[in-house]
Enzyme design. Structure first.
Site, mmCIF file in Angstrom:
data_model
loop_
_atom_site.group_PDB
_atom_site.id
_atom_site.type_symbol
_atom_site.label_atom_id
_atom_site.label_comp_id
_atom_site.label_asym_id
_atom_site.label_seq_id
_atom_site.Cartn_x
_atom_site.Cartn_y
_atom_site.Cartn_z
ATOM 1 N N GLY A 1 0.795 -1.226 0.000
ATOM 2 C CA GLY A 1 0.000 0.000 0.000
ATOM 3 C C GLY A 1 0.827 1.275 0.000
ATOM 4 N N SER A 2 2.029 1.209 -0.579
ATOM 5 C CA SER A 2 2.835 2.444 -0.592
ATOM 6 C C SER A 2 2.190 3.493 -1.507
ATOM 7 C CB SER A 2 4.277 2.165 -1.004
ATOM 8 O OG SER A 2 4.380 1.879 -2.373
ATOM 9 N N ASN A 3 1.516 3.044 -2.556
ATOM 10 C CA ASN A 3 0.794 4.020 -3.393
ATOM 11 C C ASN A 3 -0.387 4.624 -2.638
ATOM 12 O OD1 ASN A 3 1.679 4.404 -6.319
ATOM 13 N ND2 ASN A 3 1.947 2.204 -6.023
ATOM 14 N N LYS B 1 -7.055 -8.690 -7.085
ATOM 15 C CA LYS B 1 -8.256 -9.427 -7.495
ATOM 16 C C LYS B 1 -8.916 -8.711 -8.663
ATOM 17 C CE LYS B 1 -8.783 -12.767 -4.506
ATOM 18 N NZ LYS B 1 -8.398 -14.029 -5.065
ATOM 19 N N ASN C 1 -6.421 2.490 -12.179
ATOM 20 C CA ASN C 1 -5.403 1.530 -11.740
ATOM 21 C C ASN C 1 -4.040 2.095 -12.092
ATOM 22 O OD1 ASN C 1 -4.313 -0.944 -10.744
ATOM 23 N ND2 ASN C 1 -4.006 -1.618 -12.861
ATOM 24 N N HIS D 1 -0.077 0.965 -12.972
ATOM 25 C CA HIS D 1 0.700 -0.188 -13.435
ATOM 26 C C HIS D 1 2.160 0.238 -13.593
ATOM 27 C CE1 HIS D 1 1.319 -4.074 -15.322
ATOM 28 N NE2 HIS D 1 2.073 -3.459 -16.210
ATOM 29 N N ASP E 1 -5.352 -4.565 -17.118
ATOM 30 C CA ASP E 1 -4.412 -3.562 -17.645
ATOM 31 C C ASP E 1 -4.766 -3.065 -19.046
ATOM 32 O OD1 ASP E 1 -2.920 -3.993 -15.315
ATOM 33 O OD2 ASP E 1 -1.681 -5.524 -16.257
ATOM 34 N N GLU F 1 5.665 6.286 -9.517
ATOM 35 C CA GLU F 1 4.244 6.009 -9.258
ATOM 36 C C GLU F 1 3.720 6.952 -8.177
ATOM 37 O OE1 GLU F 1 2.968 1.886 -8.808
ATOM 38 O OE2 GLU F 1 4.897 1.231 -9.557
HETATM 39 C C1 GRF Z 1 2.706 -0.976 -7.745
HETATM 40 O O1 GRF Z 1 3.884 -1.211 -8.443
HETATM 41 C C2 GRF Z 1 1.553 -0.771 -8.698
HETATM 42 O O2 GRF Z 1 1.950 -0.215 -9.909
HETATM 43 C C3 GRF Z 1 1.066 -2.167 -8.925
HETATM 44 O O3 GRF Z 1 1.222 -2.827 -7.693
HETATM 45 C C4 GRF Z 1 2.264 -2.200 -6.947
HETATM 46 C C5 GRF Z 1 1.683 -1.851 -5.629
HETATM 47 O O4 GRF Z 1 2.637 -1.366 -4.748
HETATM 48 N N1 GRF Z 1 -0.289 -2.182 -9.432
HETATM 49 P P1 GRF Z 1 2.169 -0.747 -3.363
HETATM 50 O O5 GRF Z 1 1.342 -1.825 -2.643
HETATM 51 O O6 GRF Z 1 1.367 0.475 -3.636
HETATM 52 O O7 GRF Z 1 3.437 -0.467 -2.634
#
Ligand code: GRF
Length: 206
Positions: free
Chosen positions: A12-14, A91, A107, A109, A150, A179
């Protein structure tokens, strides 16, 4: 203020980057729900630390898939979710959900789609395939979610150079940083309703 739900299966770093951009005022949205299929995901801890409601749900919790879909969609409706941001969610979404939130699900990617995407192309697999292919540029793609992996219309892309000395790990780290710097801008545009979708083309400032 628009209500955003984030779906995450892993670290969940994003998600955290979105929370940080919201906290500093860049991203004027309300994060109303974190949905995840894996209760051990760090994303859940991040949600709890930020005081955001969580929903641990997976198809395997239900006798039939329709029940799962109904429960998930009810949770989103209950919180008046406007936009869904997938952030490492592993999922596939129920088709009814995709149809109901058409052009309102994003999403992210870790490559430049349509290359290096699709089923099985996640995590280190992506960066290994990028390095082995010999391409000199990879990057980040944020796209709208449709029924395929995707495959939905592309909202924004940011390039990241592939260096001669890169390993999947070093490349992954640079792409992940890109990202974090990119996703909030797309979420902001989607929440503000400034994106226009015409066929496969998405226009609007991100
Ligand atoms: C990221 O690289 C994103 O592009 C992909 O899954 C990864 C998730 O990383 N869909 P995080 O859990 O947000 O760290």
């Amino acid at each position: 203020m628009r209500n955003v739900a984030v779906f995450a299966s892993g670290s969940g770093s994003n998600f955290q980057a979105l929370l940080d951009h919201q906290a500093c005022g860049d991203l004027p949205v309300s994060f109303v729900l974190l949905v995840g299929n894996n209760s051990k995901a760090t994303a859940f801890e991040r949600a709890r630390a930020a005081g955001i409601a969580t929903l641990h749900i997976a198809p395997s919790h239900f006798d039939d898939y329709a029940e799962y879909t109904n429960r998930l969609m009810a949770a989103l409706e209950q919180r008046s979710v406007d936009v869904i941001a997938l952030a490492g969610y592993m999922k596939k979404l129920p088709p009814e959900l995709v149809a109901c939130y058409r052009n309102r699900i994003l999403n992210i990617h870790p490559a430049l789609l349509p290359a290096f995407g699709g089923k099985g192309m996640y995590g280190a697999h992506v960066h290994t395939a990028v390095i082995e292919s010999g391409v000199k540029l990879t990057g980040v793609t944020v796209h709208l979610v449709d029924e395929e992996y995707d495959a939905g219309p592309i909202v924004v892309q940011e390039p990241v150079r592939v260096l001669d000395e890169d390993t999947p790990e070093t490349l992954a780290a640079r792409v992940l940083a890109a990202e974090h710097a990119t996703y909030w801008r797309a979420v902001k545009a989607a929440a503000e309703g400034t994106l226009t979708v015409t066929g496969r083309r998405v226009s609007g400032h991100v």
